[in-house]
Write an enzyme that holds these catalytic residues in place. Structure first.
Site, PDB file in Angstrom:
ATOM      1  N   ASP A  34       0.953  -0.960   0.041  1.00 49.43           N
ATOM      2  CA  ASP A  34      -0.001  -0.089  -0.016  1.00 49.43           C
ATOM      3  C   ASP A  34       0.785   1.302   0.225  1.00 49.43           C
ATOM      4  OD1 ASP A  34      -2.363   1.362   0.078  1.00 49.43           O
ATOM      5  OD2 ASP A  34      -2.733   0.691   1.868  1.00 49.43           O
ATOM      6  N   ASP A  35       0.798   1.812  -0.961  1.00 53.64           N
ATOM      7  CA  ASP A  35       1.855   3.231  -1.301  1.00 53.64           C
ATOM      8  C   ASP A  35       3.100   2.859  -1.244  1.00 53.64           C
ATOM      9  OD1 ASP A  35      -0.663   4.312  -1.093  1.00 53.64           O
ATOM     10  OD2 ASP A  35      -0.224   5.550   0.691  1.00 53.64           O
ATOM     11  N   ARG A  77      -6.505  -0.511  -7.046  1.00 56.73           N
ATOM     12  CA  ARG A  77      -7.074  -2.021  -7.118  1.00 56.73           C
ATOM     13  C   ARG A  77      -8.074  -2.843  -7.956  1.00 56.73           C
ATOM     14  NH1 ARG A  77      -4.800  -2.960  -1.732  1.00 56.73           N
ATOM     15  NH2 ARG A  77      -3.379  -0.933  -1.242  1.00 56.73           N
ATOM     16  N   LYS A 126      -6.266  -5.738   2.920  1.00 52.19           N
ATOM     17  CA  LYS A 126      -6.997  -4.493   2.346  1.00 52.19           C
ATOM     18  C   LYS A 126      -7.716  -4.746   1.040  1.00 52.19           C
ATOM     19  CE  LYS A 126      -6.307   0.267   1.420  1.00 52.19           C
ATOM     20  NZ  LYS A 126      -5.517   1.539   1.556  1.00 52.19           N
ATOM     21  N   HIS A 128     -10.903  -2.903  -0.355  1.00 53.43           N
ATOM     22  CA  HIS A 128     -10.861  -1.361  -0.568  1.00 53.43           C
ATOM     23  C   HIS A 128     -11.671  -1.312  -2.041  1.00 53.43           C
ATOM     24  CE1 HIS A 128      -8.964   2.921  -0.010  1.00 53.43           C
ATOM     25  NE2 HIS A 128     -10.497   2.723   0.462  1.00 53.43           N
ATOM     26  N   HIS A 184       1.406   2.321   4.172  1.00 56.59           N
ATOM     27  CA  HIS A 184       0.697   3.350   3.936  1.00 56.59           C
ATOM     28  C   HIS A 184       0.705   4.373   5.362  1.00 56.59           C
ATOM     29  CE1 HIS A 184      -3.370   5.684   3.847  1.00 56.59           C
ATOM     30  NE2 HIS A 184      -3.270   5.367   2.473  1.00 56.59           N
ATOM     31  N   ASP A 276      -0.026  -0.264  -4.992  1.00 53.11           N
ATOM     32  CA  ASP A 276      -1.041   0.224  -5.698  1.00 53.11           C
ATOM     33  C   ASP A 276      -0.948   1.603  -6.580  1.00 53.11           C
ATOM     34  OD1 ASP A 276      -0.674   1.546  -3.472  1.00 53.11           O
ATOM     35  OD2 ASP A 276      -2.908   1.391  -2.865  1.00 53.11           O
ATOM     36  N   ASN A 277      -0.043   2.466  -5.919  1.00 43.56           N
ATOM     37  CA  ASN A 277       0.185   3.810  -6.379  1.00 43.56           C
ATOM     38  C   ASN A 277       1.492   4.373  -5.972  1.00 43.56           C
ATOM     39  OD1 ASN A 277      -2.623   4.269  -4.355  1.00 43.56           O
ATOM     40  ND2 ASN A 277      -0.553   5.087  -3.681  1.00 43.56           N
ATOM     41  N   ARG A 285       1.765  10.023  -5.038  1.00 39.75           N
ATOM     42  CA  ARG A 285       0.531   9.613  -4.915  1.00 39.75           C
ATOM     43  C   ARG A 285      -0.587  10.710  -5.460  1.00 39.75           C
ATOM     44  NH1 ARG A 285      -1.961   7.703   0.741  1.00 39.75           N
ATOM     45  NH2 ARG A 285      -2.088   9.859   1.023  1.00 39.75           N
TER      46      ARG A 285
END
Ligand SMILES: *[C@@H]1O[C@H](CO)[C@@H](O)[C@H](O)[C@H]1NC(C)=O
Ligand SMILES: *[C@@H]1O[C@H](CO)[C@@H](O)[C@H](O)[C@H]1NC(C)=O
Ligand SMILES: *[C@@H]1O[C@H](CO)[C@@H](O)[C@H](O)[C@H]1NC(C)=O
Ligand SMILES: *[C@@H]1O[C@H](CO)[C@@H](O)[C@H](O)[C@H]1NC(C)=O
Ligand SMILES: *[C@@H]1O[C@H](CO)[C@@H](O)[C@H](O)[C@H]1NC(C)=O
Length: 510
Positions: A34-35, A77, A126, A128, A184, A276-277, A285
């Site tokens: 995540d991130d 996602r 996660k 989401h 994150h 994800d990003n 982000r």
């Protein structure tokens, strides 16, 4: 006669190959951080220690030009799980709380397609994305009915859930998707655990304990500050905290791989690791600049050992994940329509790249972003080749919006304070530039990899810009982009225009 026997023999071996090799013994594990960015020596960051990612990289192909399709959590996602850009699958922004974005009911997602083919699906951590009917998994332990910290950051708990999933059914092939919530930020939701939840479970008073985590800590003076982050003590402290959280992600990945090995699946499971990003720092982000869209990407195939540890420079995208997994399982993508248009996947399987085969298509990636939080409407589209990036900011008359989580961070507050106080920001941009963007941005990445100089008006590039605009328009068309005529035009595609959709000028310039 002889030929016939041979052919029969060939046919039956082929069928045997399909059932044994392709169906019953090949699994897929997708790990989404995540991130996360390139804070690992796999990508030449020698400060942030990630022994478990390094081990995974030793049995993976390492993609050095991998991109997300959109730099925002839920939209990204949804692309990973549907293969369709956010504007096509409907997940325009974040899924949780007031944001409430969902994919269209008719989307045929990866877990849905492969479940129909008899493959067991599981998700831990996660999720989401929604709705549930579009993204159903046979086994689900996610933030929807657990604490996100427990299923997304508590690596002991994650290990036990993976063990549970792997022990439930030994006969079916599976797809297991693990969404780590690390690394994150956490200052916005759980400030008591630190900016990146780096203290959660570290054993210090009030923080709880995780038997499987040995936290690694870093001196802010030692961290590597990416070119797009200001080099100040505040930003360095944030990065040091981020590195500590990455030690939990890394050790969590080690535990997951160990569970796979103990259960006997390490040698028949395709493993994908990506994020994800972009990282939650300025220009990261929520941006479609390279700093917001380049991702770590490891592809570990037990059937392609000759490519282990090798770097692959080809441009690849998260839209390639669905075709890759379908290729691995030898499953066809279904024929269907969304928004009255036939759906085609624009991504390609990555498996041919592991056989040193070129993919037929030229190397181009597209990105598409509409929102992050519901208030942050800032649609952008871009096309990127190896050497050029064309970026279309549809809502360029508005300031670029800052999200809650990043706003409250020390890094951003530091930038804001310094700007207001009129002292040096030690940043490569200024906030005014960052907030107010041109409608079109064009970068020559071969001479300007940090995308500092907008060349949109440089005559030298007229031809290539025209070509890229056409390509981008064409891609928006085949992916049913409702924003295709924006911002100056109006799309008419019903009634008289049903069979010849057309962009009309709205005359906003009058
Ligand atoms: C790491 O750096 C080396 C030397 O500059 C370079 O050849 C290699 O491509 C880099 N690896 C990655 C994964 O970025
Ligand atoms: C969460 O929901 C899934 C799917 O409905 C269910 O199988 C699981 O037992 C639930 N977990 C918890 C902790 O309630
Ligand atoms: C993490 O999960 C384990 C196992 O469920 C539990 O014993 C431990 O207390 C949890 N740690 C935290 C910090 O919540
Ligand atoms: C920014 O300025 C405010 C007000 O002076 C101060 O409270 C805060 O600590 C500063 N934050 C940072 C990261 O510099
Ligand atoms: C999309 O492509 C179709 C087929 O080429 C064409 O008829 C239509 O006009 C295009 N739509 C737009 C908005 O350009």
């Amino acid at each position: 006669m002889k030929v016939k026997t041979f052919r029969n023999g060939f046919v039956s071996t082929f069928i045997l190959f399909l059932t044994v090799d392709s169906i019953s013994s090949k699994n897929v594990l997708i790990i989404i951080a995540d991130d996360a960015g390139f804070e690992t020596s796999v990508y030449n960051n020698t400060v942030c220690k990630t022994p478990n990612l390094n081990k995974l990289a030793e049995r993976s192909s390492i993609f050095t030009n991998a991109f997300t399709s959109v730099s925002s959590c839920s939209p990204s996602r949804s692309v990973i799980l549907s293969g369709l850009p956010q504007h096509q699958n409907g997940m325009y922004g974040l899924h949780q709380d007031v944001h409430h974005f969902m994919s269209f009911d008719g989307v045929e997602s990866l877990p849905k397609i492969i479940h129909k083919a008899g493959i067991r699906t599981g998700i831990i951590g996660k999720k989401h994305v929604g709705p549930e009917t579009v993204y159903p998994f046979d086994f689900e332990e996610t933030e929807e009915n657990n604490s996100i910290l427990q299923v997304g950051r508590n690596i002991t708990n994650i290990k036990l859930l993976v063990r549970k999933f792997l022990s439930q059914d030994k006969s079916s092939p599976f797809l297991l998707y693990i969404g780590f919530h690390d690394p994150h930020r956490c200052g916005h939701t759980h400030p008591q655990y630190g900016q990146f939840c780096e203290k959660f479970g570290d054993g210090s008073p009030g923080m709880g304990f995780m038997p499987d985590w040995t936290p690694l800590t870093y001196n802010p003076d030692d961290v590597i500050v990416p070119y797009f982050v200001q080099d100040t003590p505040a930003a360095r402290r944030d990065i040091a905290a981020q590195y500590t959280t990455i030690s939990r992600l890394d050790q969590g990945i080690g535990l997951v791989l160990r569970e796979l090995e103990i259960a006997g699946y390490l040698d028949d499971t395709l493993i994908i690791y990506t994020s994800d990003n972009g990282i939650p720092f300025p220009n990261g982000r929520t941006n479609l600049y390279d700093s917001g869209i380049t991702e770590p990407f490891l592809l570990s195939s037990p059937l392609h050992r000759s490519t282990w540890g090798m770097e692959i420079q080809k441009l690849v995208s998260h839209v390639d994940i669905v075709p890759t997994v379908l290729d691995w399982f030898k499953i066809q993508y279904p024929q269907y329509e969304l928004l009255h248009n036939p759906v085609i996947l624009t991504g390609r399987s990555l498996l041919p790249l592991l056989c040193n085969k070129d993919r037929e298509s030229e190397e181009v990636i597209f990105t598409s972003h509409n929102l992050h939080e519901v208030t942050m409407y800032y649609p952008m589209r871009s096309i990127r080749t190896k050497h050029f990036k064309l970026l279309h900011n549809l809502n360029y008359l508005m300031p670029f919006q800052i999200d809650q989580d990043f706003f409250i961070s020390n890094t951003f507050q530091d930038l804001l304070n310094r700007t207001r106080e009129g002292i040096s920001t030690h940043w490569y941009k200024n906030l005014k530039q960052y907030y107010y963007r041109s409608q079109w941005e064009f970068f020559d990445l071969s001479t300007d990899p940090q995308e500092r100089i907008n060349q949109i008006k440089n005559d030298k590039y007229t031809e290539i810009i025209k070509y890229l605009k056409e390509q981008l328009h064409q891609w928006q068309n085949i992916t049913s982009d409702a924003w295709i005529c924006q911002p100056q035009g109006i799309l008419e595609n019903k009634g008289y225009y049903k069979n010849s959709p057309h962009c009309f000028s709205a005359g906003y310039g009058v």
